[in-house]
Design an enzyme around this catalytic site. Sequence first.
Site: not given
Ligand SMILES: NCCCCCC(=O)NO
Ligand SMILES: [Zn+2]
Length: 343
Positions: A284, A195, A323, A159
């Site tokens: 995820d 992802d 996660y 990100h």
């Molecule tokens: N509400 C925040 C969500 C962040 C996602 C992070 C992630 O896993 N990015 O791949």
């Molecule tokens: Zn993610």
Amino acid sequence: METIYTEKHKLRDAKTELCGGELVEPFERPSRAEYVLDRVRETDLGPVSDPDDFGMDPILAIHDTEFVAFLKTAPARWKEAGFNGEAIPTTWVGRRMSHIRPNHVEGQLGYYALAGETSLTEGTWEAAYASAQVALTGAARIRAGAGAVFSLCRPPGHHATADMYGGYCFFNNAAISAQHFLDQGAKRVAILDVDFHHGNGTQDIFYDRSDVFFISLHGDPLETFPYHLGHAEETGSGAGTGFNLNFPMPPDTPFDVWQAALHKGLARIAEYKPDVLIISLGVDTFETDPISFFKLKSDDFLTMGADIASAGLPTHFIMEGGYDVDEIGVNAVNVLQGFERAN
Ligand SMILES: NCCCCCC(=O)NO
Ligand SMILES: [Zn+2]
């Protein structure tokens, strides 16, 4: 397959994440990397090595100097400003507002943050620096002839843009690896982001370039983070037109639908003929991931790895999200084992 890992990821140990209007224990927590490492060892995937130190230059080849300096100093400046909690932004550059960077750390948080869930803490910068070195060491192994390598990066990176952090990301490990390959003589690099979330940072960094082809399979941004990028019509700009490919998919997407998108992406990668394939490996997409909405099962990650192997390219796996901590190890290493078995 060799794994590159450092204990220094534990320096990123935030105590709060803003979620649903509450400060909760961060989903992106140190145990994630430890569970993956445990599984690497349990399965005898291969040797586990410390990263070498490539210094700041490869990071600054991607990230703005002022942004890097901000990340380093913000936690101390936040405390000096008299705030008691972890550094979390509360203001953003809204529509038709100024893009002049504020002086105050509170204003600079919103200037550099793309989202408000990710706190800045003492140790974050050092952990992000070490995570980038884990990625660079994996790239060096590929350059030295390894067919594949796993950079167990934490914190994740996809990100992060040249000058923004958020979504648990600070330095874009996949982008740093890709640029390093190019600086070391590669002509074309493909980045495949599996992802659950769109790799907005990676897309943004290479959007107007044809030497990096970015492909992302992800939850439809109309319905999930990062919300404000990742639509199918985003195909690149200028010289990069046609070298960005997004596959947004709806809630409850099962593996067969997801895999059909993967095959389309792999076909485009085959046409592109890159020197190396970088995989932004988030797991995820798993059916019980607490912050995502795809329905992949653990065995599907074995198939995913085998499909990626079918590209027949030197492959650099870089850890991103995931996660459901109890299952993250099995799911991440299943991709790597599926890849190995297919080779
Ligand atoms: N509400 C925040 C969500 C962040 C996602 C992070 C992630 O896993 N990015 O791949
Ligand atoms: Zn993610």
